[in-house]
Design an enzyme around this catalytic site. Sequence first.
Site, PDB file in Angstrom:
ATOM      1  N   LEU A 505      21.519  -3.495   0.828  1.00 51.93           N
ATOM      2  CA  LEU A 505      20.361  -3.646   1.728  1.00 51.93           C
ATOM      3  C   LEU A 505      19.339  -4.612   1.158  1.00 51.93           C
ATOM      4  CD1 LEU A 505      19.803   0.089   2.676  1.00 51.93           C
ATOM      5  CD2 LEU A 505      20.686  -1.695   4.156  1.00 51.93           C
ATOM      6  N   GLY A 508      15.419  -4.601  -5.349  1.00 51.87           N
ATOM      7  CA  GLY A 508      14.045  -4.234  -5.664  1.00 51.87           C
ATOM      8  C   GLY A 508      13.816  -4.504  -7.123  1.00 51.87           C
ATOM      9  N   GLY A 511      16.560  -3.023  -9.562  1.00 52.82           N
ATOM     10  CA  GLY A 511      17.707  -2.356  -8.972  1.00 52.82           C
ATOM     11  C   GLY A 511      18.116  -2.937  -7.643  1.00 52.82           C
ATOM     12  N   LYS A 526      19.138   3.415  -4.367  1.00 50.16           N
ATOM     13  CA  LYS A 526      18.779   2.331  -5.261  1.00 50.16           C
ATOM     14  C   LYS A 526      19.471   2.562  -6.598  1.00 50.16           C
ATOM     15  CE  LYS A 526      14.621   0.329  -7.349  1.00 50.16           C
ATOM     16  NZ  LYS A 526      13.173   0.502  -7.348  1.00 50.16           N
ATOM     17  N   ASP A 621       3.106  -4.278  -6.684  1.00 47.08           N
ATOM     18  CA  ASP A 621       4.084  -5.214  -6.126  1.00 47.08           C
ATOM     19  C   ASP A 621       4.069  -5.171  -4.600  1.00 47.08           C
ATOM     20  OD1 ASP A 621       5.952  -7.212  -6.218  1.00 47.08           O
ATOM     21  OD2 ASP A 621       7.648  -5.911  -6.717  1.00 47.08           O
TER      22      ASP A 621
END
Length: 780
Positions: A505, A508, A511, A526, A621
């Site tokens: 998907l 991040g 990960g 994740k 972030d």
Amino acid sequence: MATIFAILLCFSAFSLATAQQITLGSALSPTTNPTSWLSPSGRFAFGFYPEGSGFAVGIWLRTIPNKTIVWTAHRNDPPVSIDTRLVLNNSGWLLLIGPAGAQVKPISNASEPASSASMHDSGNFVLYNSNSRILWQSFDYPTDTILVGQPLKVDAVLISSASSFNHSTGGFTLVMHFPGALVNVPIIRTNTIDDIYWDSGTTGQGYNVSMNLGDDGRIYLLNNTGFNIKNLTNGTGYPLNPLVTYRVTLDADGIFRLYSHNFSSNSSSTPTVLWAPIIDGCRVYGLCGLNGFCTLMDTEADCSCPPGFNFVDPDYQFRGCGRNFTRPSCARNKKENIGYSMESLENTAWLNEPYEFHLSMTKDECRDSCLQDCYCEAALYSDGICNKQKLPLSFGRRSVSGTTATTTFIKVGSVNPADEPSIWTGTPANRRRGVRIEILIACIALAAGSFIGFEIFYFLVYRRHRLRYEAINNQPNISLTEGISLRSFSFVELEKATKCFKEELGKGAFGTVFKGSLSNTFIAVKRLDNMVEEREREFQTEMRAIARIHHKNLVRLMGFCDDGSHKLLVYEYMSNGSLADLIFRPESHPNWDERVRITLDIARGILYLHEECETQIIHCDIKPQNILMDASHSAKLSDFGLAKLMKPDQTKTFTGIRGTRGYVAPEWHRNMPITVKADVYSFGVVLLEIICCRKNVEREAPENEIILSDWVYNCFKAGELTKLISEEEVDVSMLEKMLMIGLWCMQDEPSLRPSMKKVVQMLEGIVDIPVPPINSFVSS
Ligand SMILES: *[C@@H]1O[C@H](CO)[C@@H](O)[C@H](O)[C@H]1NC(C)=O
Ligand SMILES: *[C@@H]1O[C@H](CO)[C@@H](O)[C@H](O)[C@H]1NC(C)=O
Ligand SMILES: *[C@@H]1O[C@H](CO)[C@@H](O)[C@H](O)[C@H]1NC(C)=O
Ligand SMILES: *[C@@H]1O[C@H](CO)[C@@H](O)[C@H](O)[C@H]1NC(C)=O
Ligand SMILES: *[C@@H]1O[C@H](CO)[C@@H](O)[C@H](O)[C@H]1NC(C)=O
Ligand SMILES: *[C@@H]1O[C@H](CO)[C@@H](O)[C@H](O)[C@H]1NC(C)=O
Ligand SMILES: *[C@@H]1O[C@H](CO)[C@@H](O)[C@H](O)[C@H]1NC(C)=O
Ligand SMILES: *[C@@H]1O[C@H](CO)[C@@H](O)[C@H](O)[C@H]1NC(C)=O
Ligand SMILES: *[C@@H]1O[C@H](CO)[C@@H](O)[C@H](O)[C@H]1NC(C)=O
Ligand SMILES: *[C@@H]1O[C@H](CO)[C@@H](O)[C@H](O)[C@H]1NC(C)=O
Ligand SMILES: *[C@@H]1O[C@H](CO)[C@@H](O)[C@H](O)[C@H]1NC(C)=O
């Protein structure tokens, strides 16, 4: 059978027609026969029935003494007059015709003319074409009732009637929700809290689930392959009996009930309630409408209005209560408190989230704090916690058992402000205190504060843990931190759920995220790459941070896997991708209102991290790639991999640079301490990106437009804001406000940036937005 027929024929007092097939040219009138078309057994009728001062067209069970209405055509239209006629005209259209042939209104929306119609013994009224194909049937358009053999299909809705003798839409709905859960919600929706007051507990158990009523009186849910996934009533059902008819009706009080009608004798054909999922009528959210509150008297739910409020419509209390006086708006008249006083209601609480709250106040301080705060309309006090509320208040309840300690103070207006100058008891110091928000407060305390002793609190927990994740909650849980349970998964389980990490998907911090599915619920997994020691710490951080947070604008962690070198986190799956996909794709952008709403969603999520959690969290972030869109298009903040958890009393931290180029605040580069204002900066960048639907830096753009924030500032100075937005017509003053908020957030000097609380208030229009100063960030 013949005797049954004979008995039923006795009921045919009103109409002589027993025809099974209604032919073209047939007509009905409200008072002269025929007034209705009967089903073959005579149990159901279609036609005119008295409603209010006139007549409505509908279907009813011919119970005695009163008809039981099961369907109404055009239920929200005013009743029709006595000289109206209902005809299946010679061309095959079913129409209501007013006096002198005027006011033609179709009953069905069939696409072609019918050649006949039938009132069936099931209670279904059907229009057929010449090939006996069904063109239209009342079963497809339920109002507040379903009958045996009438499924309530996915996305179909039952809406309660306003009262037992007014069949226009009332206050509650029963919805077959996608995917798979049947839920009860009030028509008054609030954006602050979830308002589901009952659900079938079948979320994720399949698509196209339907609710069905069997001829044995069972209510059950079927999935799209016809599999029984749940029995709402017990599985046995009642002995089959052709003299007994069942129905399920969402009653005017918001509770849906299974009724039976026994036709073996005249008098007992009055309804008997066989089953209802809710006993406590006060558990129905919205029963007393906005601002009203519910008290359970023995078994009867009773509605009242707080002091200074009256029922909007005493006959329909679900419409709530309104003030008996008007208040000027706060922005214009800050010192309006003179002339108001506080009334108290013991053991009464509402389910709103407060706009401001204080720990450790006395009851009197809480009352005064509200009195002196123009925005405050009510304050809920319990155990030292003071929750200040704006109107409208929702889902109020008074507990008569006396176990609740919540006192609610309501601001009421006195007749003449000049008469009561003594009300102004606050000192300036007090007043300032009222505005200060005590941070570092456990979210739990917040929740407990607003809902203490409130049994509906159970319901909130219920919805958070059961409704969405029921499938998971059935599994053994482990408690990671007190009060929070996350499921622990084995690596093999997640490997299976993601089909060996097949569908990626996105990536991040630290990960890669994969799509998976667990008992029909999609999940996002994740996998943290290359777990070295410091990553291990990040893993712990992320888990600790987000295991505790619950907010509708934050992606929720459902579980984790800590299996040797395998570290994985399991999240709710967000079906609509990331905000970046949404706003940066060239084809179509969300419209203006949508963009404003998304901005507010994000701001609320960040505000929660900054001010409303037990531990203050700096996300570090914030960028469109980390903002995900759920199935209902709510924006949720995700990826807490870089988040910085602050210790109690800590407001700044020195740390290595975290974040993504283009979004990080300038202080990161300057070896300055980092505060929550770093997130505010990133939010500012994201806000401008959302408003203008382009990236902060766009190298292909004309030279003066490459850096979005510079361009915005220059347009702002030149008063040429509409240049920034190509497509649609927008509210220019709103556009200006949004851009000013963005420019404030992007101030170079952290202390000049507003807090997220302020940002939310500015977005909500509660506080005015000053013109931002000349910006140091404008490239020189
Ligand atoms: C029925 O209720 C609706 C509101 O729910 C109201 O507008 C209407 O006037 C009522 N009709 C009658 C006949 O009382
Ligand atoms: C029948 O309706 C009338 C008025 O509409 C009402 O007063 C009466 O209580 C009803 N009877 C029953 C048994 O529900
Ligand atoms: C039946 O109603 C339709 C729709 O109003 C109309 O077009 C048609 O002429 C009517 N037919 C007859 C025979 O009145
Ligand atoms: C009739 O109305 C329903 C919605 O109320 C709609 O789904 C359906 O397509 C309509 N049928 C026709 C033939 O217009
Ligand atoms: C329906 O439910 C059954 C039993 O749970 C299940 O085996 C089947 O796959 C489900 N069908 C769908 C389409 O979900
Ligand atoms: C649900 O039903 C619709 C219409 O019957 C069908 O198109 C759709 O494929 C079904 N969905 C699933 C998941 O079975
Ligand atoms: C519901 O009851 C029916 C009939 O007793 C039974 O066959 C079915 O398995 C039950 N469904 C569930 C999910 O227990
Ligand atoms: C449900 O079960 C109880 C006993 O377990 C029984 O008394 C009752 O009649 C049942 N109800 C139905 C609808 O079968
Ligand atoms: C229906 O009513 C008759 C007469 O009152 C009674 O004998 C019978 O048991 C009832 N049946 C049911 C299923 O309640
Ligand atoms: C039903 O009521 C009608 C009229 O009130 C009466 O004649 C008939 O005997 C009654 N039937 C039964 C079964 O009680
Ligand atoms: C409004 O309500 C308050 C408190 O119930 C009452 O004292 C006051 O007289 C009311 N004012 C009006 C105008 O009805």
